[in-house]
Design a protein around this motif. Sequence first.
Motif, PDB file in Angstrom:
ATOM      1  N   GLU A 274       3.285   7.960  50.348  1.00  0.00           N
ATOM      2  CA  GLU A 274       1.996   8.634  50.224  1.00  0.00           C
ATOM      3  C   GLU A 274       1.794   9.720  51.270  1.00  0.00           C
ATOM      4  OE1 GLU A 274      -1.498   6.326  51.199  1.00  0.00           O
ATOM      5  OE2 GLU A 274      -0.264   4.795  52.154  1.00  0.00           O
ATOM      6  N   HIS A 275       2.548   9.672  52.374  1.00  0.00           N
ATOM      7  CA  HIS A 275       2.437  10.703  53.403  1.00  0.00           C
ATOM      8  C   HIS A 275       3.658  11.621  53.415  1.00  0.00           C
ATOM      9  CE1 HIS A 275      -1.206   8.935  54.975  1.00  0.00           C
ATOM     10  NE2 HIS A 275      -0.608   7.756  55.029  1.00  0.00           N
ATOM     11  N   GLY A 279       6.169  10.965  56.565  1.00  0.00           N
ATOM     12  CA  GLY A 279       5.693   9.591  56.651  1.00  0.00           C
ATOM     13  C   GLY A 279       6.796   8.586  56.395  1.00  0.00           C
ATOM     14  N   MET A 301      -0.190  12.848  61.331  1.00  0.00           N
ATOM     15  CA  MET A 301       0.719  11.717  61.217  1.00  0.00           C
ATOM     16  C   MET A 301       0.700  10.876  62.477  1.00  0.00           C
ATOM     17  SD  MET A 301       1.807  11.722  58.237  1.00  0.00           S
ATOM     18  CE  MET A 301       2.897  10.347  58.534  1.00  0.00           C
ATOM     19  N   VAL A 304      -2.144   8.590  61.894  1.00  0.00           N
ATOM     20  CA  VAL A 304      -1.941   7.599  60.840  1.00  0.00           C
ATOM     21  C   VAL A 304      -0.976   6.513  61.285  1.00  0.00           C
ATOM     22  CG1 VAL A 304      -1.013   7.230  58.518  1.00  0.00           C
ATOM     23  CG2 VAL A 304      -2.490   9.187  58.985  1.00  0.00           C
ATOM     24  N   HIS A 315      -1.561   2.448  58.170  1.00  0.00           N
ATOM     25  CA  HIS A 315      -2.882   3.051  58.248  1.00  0.00           C
ATOM     26  C   HIS A 315      -3.610   2.383  59.398  1.00  0.00           C
ATOM     27  CE1 HIS A 315      -2.246   4.781  54.280  1.00  0.00           C
ATOM     28  NE2 HIS A 315      -1.814   3.589  53.901  1.00  0.00           N
TER      29      HIS A 315
END
Length: 336
Positions: A274-275, A279, A301, A304, A315
């Motif tokens: 998702e990142h 990510g 990032m 996160v 998260h």
Amino acid sequence: MASTGVFFYVYPGIASTASFLLNETNPAFGSLLQVGFAFGFGIAFAIITSMTICFATWQGFPWKKVPYYIFAQIFGAFMAGLFVYGQYHEQIVAYSAATIAAGKGTVFNGGPASIFCSFPGETQTNLGYLFMIEFFVDSYIGIIIWACLDPANPFVSPQAAPWAIVPKSTLQNLADGIPTPLPLNNPTNYILCLAYSTMVWAFADITISTNMARDLGTRLVALIFFGREAFTYHSYSWISILVNIPATLFATAYYEMLMRDSLQKIGKGAAVHEHGEEGLNLHLTKSGISGQQQGPLSPGMQKVFSLGSQGSTLHEGHKMEPGFSLAAENRTNGGI
């Protein structure tokens, strides 16, 4: 190589069975424990027929080469049966004469022919029951094999997991004529040996086969020396020869659909983090799967993906998946 591997799997197993049966189950000459260990030791050398089909189904092994491998495996088992019959010829002939004189014939559970392949007991006349026994034993073995092959499995060391049984790369090299040693010293082979032996100890008394090549190759030997009944006895032979294939396909499909780590799907491009790639890269670094981080993190990032007292997080307030945390711990400690 496939023939040799199956030969080394079948030869000690049926030789141990011969010693056990021909000496009237005298503990001094063997036991079910010994037979289980003999087959378990041998399976570390073999390419299992149903696994060859699963490699073609899930791992991209060429289908056109599958029949050649299966034939080679059956031939290896056939030769193992011939060798054992030749070595135990005098004892088998004497035992056959005794069972014929007793009115039992030679083809029955515990008889001379059962040295080479499986036959159900006299009271095991329900084929559905025999099918169920074989199917779930083979499924159990199949899931363990496929779990050992999964490089994301945290319960098998990352260095060893891809080499359980015979990896796709080895199969491909052998198919292309490239001399490739089988990974016989791999720790995961011991997992398979123990799993296989456990199934022998638990279910041999109610009839199992577990391997098409092992059964069909030696059943052909039984056909030569003991007649057609080797294939017709209680109409059982199709179960021992064929059921392991759909059972192993079921086991591997179950693993692929419900247990396979989604990280591999991301790596193959079937899914995305998702990142994004940044990510995913940090996720691999934090989990210990990737040894280094590629490039600096963006400020977003960095927020996160933070390290707190509870470990890595995907998260804020959400811990990293337990599987990857465990994988990282295993890597740090040198694996399980």
